[in-house]
Design a protein around this motif. Sequence first.
Motif, short mmCIF file in Angstrom:
data_model
loop_
_atom_site.label_atom_id
_atom_site.label_comp_id
_atom_site.label_asym_id
_atom_site.label_seq_id
_atom_site.Cartn_x
_atom_site.Cartn_y
_atom_site.Cartn_z
N THR A 260 -133.92 25.40 25.85
CA THR A 260 -132.81 25.38 26.81
C THR A 260 -131.87 24.20 26.55
O THR A 260 -130.66 24.34 26.70
CB THR A 260 -133.35 25.30 28.25
N ALA A 263 -129.74 24.95 23.34
CA ALA A 263 -128.69 25.93 23.63
C ALA A 263 -127.52 25.27 24.34
O ALA A 263 -126.35 25.49 24.00
CB ALA A 263 -129.26 27.07 24.48
N LEU A 264 -127.83 24.45 25.35
CA LEU A 264 -126.77 23.79 26.12
C LEU A 264 -126.01 22.77 25.27
O LEU A 264 -124.78 22.70 25.32
CB LEU A 264 -127.38 23.10 27.35
N ALA A 267 -123.86 24.74 22.32
CA ALA A 267 -122.79 25.59 22.85
C ALA A 267 -121.73 24.76 23.57
O ALA A 267 -120.57 25.19 23.67
CB ALA A 267 -123.38 26.64 23.79
N TYR A 330 -124.94 37.03 26.60
CA TYR A 330 -124.40 36.49 25.36
C TYR A 330 -124.42 37.50 24.22
O TYR A 330 -123.78 37.30 23.19
CB TYR A 330 -125.11 35.20 24.98
N TYR A 373 -123.06 31.77 31.09
CA TYR A 373 -123.04 30.31 31.22
C TYR A 373 -123.64 29.87 32.54
O TYR A 373 -124.42 28.91 32.60
CB TYR A 373 -121.60 29.80 31.11
N TYR A 376 -127.51 30.13 32.25
CA TYR A 376 -128.23 29.16 31.42
C TYR A 376 -127.98 27.73 31.87
O TYR A 376 -128.84 26.86 31.68
CB TYR A 376 -127.95 29.38 29.93
N ALA A 380 -130.96 24.95 32.57
CA ALA A 380 -131.05 23.90 31.54
C ALA A 380 -131.98 22.77 31.94
O ALA A 380 -132.72 22.23 31.11
CB ALA A 380 -129.65 23.36 31.24
N SER A 421 -128.57 18.38 17.82
CA SER A 421 -127.42 19.26 18.04
C SER A 421 -126.19 18.76 17.29
O SER A 421 -125.47 19.53 16.66
CB SER A 421 -127.11 19.37 19.55
N CYS A 457 -123.04 31.21 19.81
CA CYS A 457 -123.83 32.36 20.27
C CYS A 457 -125.22 32.45 19.63
O CYS A 457 -126.23 32.49 20.33
CB CYS A 457 -123.08 33.66 20.00
N PRO A 460 -127.91 29.42 20.28
CA PRO A 460 -128.39 29.46 21.67
C PRO A 460 -129.25 30.68 21.97
O PRO A 460 -130.26 30.58 22.68
CB PRO A 460 -127.09 29.47 22.49
N TRP A 464 -133.02 30.63 23.32
CA TRP A 464 -133.48 31.30 24.55
C TRP A 464 -134.63 32.25 24.26
O TRP A 464 -135.56 32.37 25.06
CB TRP A 464 -132.32 32.06 25.19
#
Length: 520
Positions: A260, A263-264, A267, A330, A373, A376, A380, A421, A457, A460, A464
């Motif tokens: 999580t 992904a945050l 993105a 997504y 959005y 998620y 997060a 990231s 996309c 993330p 997930w």
Amino acid sequence: MSENAKASSVNRAKLYQLVLFPLNNGATNVYYVLVLSYIATFGSNVLALGTLFASVMVTAMRLCDAITDPIIGALMDRTNGKFGKFRPFMAIGNLIMAASILVLYGITPMIPDTMMWARYAAFVGLYFVWVIGYTFQTSCTRSGQTVLTNDPKQRPLFTIFNTVGSLLGMGVMQFLAPILAKNYEGGYSSAGFFRTLAPVGIVMSIALTILAIIGIWEKDQPKYFGIGGEKTEKVKVSEYLQIIRENKPMQRLMIAGAGTKLALSIANNTTVLCMLYGCMMGAYDGLYLPMMVLGYACSVPFFILSVRTSQKKGQKASLTKYVSVALACYVGVLVLLLLWGHGDAFHLSLLGENGLSINLYTILFILFFGIGYGAYYATADMPIPMVADCSDYETYRSGKYIPGIMGTLFSLVDKLVSSLSATVVGIAVTFIGLNNLPTQYDPYTPGMNVVVIVLFCAIPMVAWAATLIAMKGYSLTGEKMKEIQAVNACRRDAVANGMKLEDAMEKWQTVDQLPAEYRA
């Protein structure tokens, strides 16, 4: 369950405690902006250190966390003094950060450029000291939940108040920084900017820390420390690896938390959004803010829904449900980005020369992105209160009360992923031949759409999916946590009345073995 037994098995927090203690996360997020957002710029532009050195050093320092974080966690677990277990680490950690940043931002620029070796040494040394203080305080956000409340209906509320505290600390700093930067020639590259911003951030962080300490003050005492309370057995450092190896729920939660967070982080990376809304769509100023407002607005109902789901079915059910919603939405975002560039209709458009100008492509993007959005973003930080469940499970499994090591291990994963990231984004950009990270004003470069699709996309969605797979075998459901709390309460009462911990552990292992007054 009798009233006495019920009161013993359920430790509930007062509303002000639930509101104030998560401000500890806000206090550390002040430094997240003050340091992690600007230290590379400070090192390269103010101290004139090598740009590559300043950036790589910050990332490489995460390797030191792998050693220091478990040590700090072990130290926290062995602390049980006059001022509790968590309050000393919150206060000392904040003071360490304040002192190191005041010296770093205020004094190191005064070192003459003829002594560059001293600038390098001071930069690395003071940053390392700051990291120690940061770990001291930030780990308390996760581990302190174990004493704050064990009520399955209250723990999910921590996610909301934690997010509010995080936004308070981070949001105010992000708002003030550009305002202060305008007062100095060179803006973010001015030593005066850092000398002004540092005291402002430090005062704010200290204020939030004091409020957080007030929030946990009443709970930070031995009677809430696991089964043994003051008699809690000290855990040897050599035992930690074995404990984590056998705590399967914690292993799965670390994967879910990493998923999580990754992904945050990717993105929402500034470079990714600049490429999407600026380079590809050609309207960064007209798209970025509206889309962010849309995402935050859509997250509000999901925060409410996620809390209600957690209270009824447990935090595992809530996390998997809304991560699944994000993943499904997504798929739609992915399809839309794959269609980009096939004609004028496949382009984001909100405002035209004559006012509002929205096409079907934009409507579908708003729908899929907004819901995805919102879902998620609401999940997060959901793994954070679940760390307390894993800590309680460890107490149930082994009799050990080790919230410190649990909190710092999860914090380590969080920090590693946050650092990863930026590295992933940087590497991805080099594949299309760019030497510098693109900004919103750079032209579109061939292949940039592929990078955006992968970062915005694909990664993330994979993260997930990993979260859902990890949670599939996660055993700490809402019903299971009720059993764990009941068994722990019965053992705790027995130990308090003179029974040996080993005997209590052996006598009561399942809820069916408990006296009637402890059964729900």
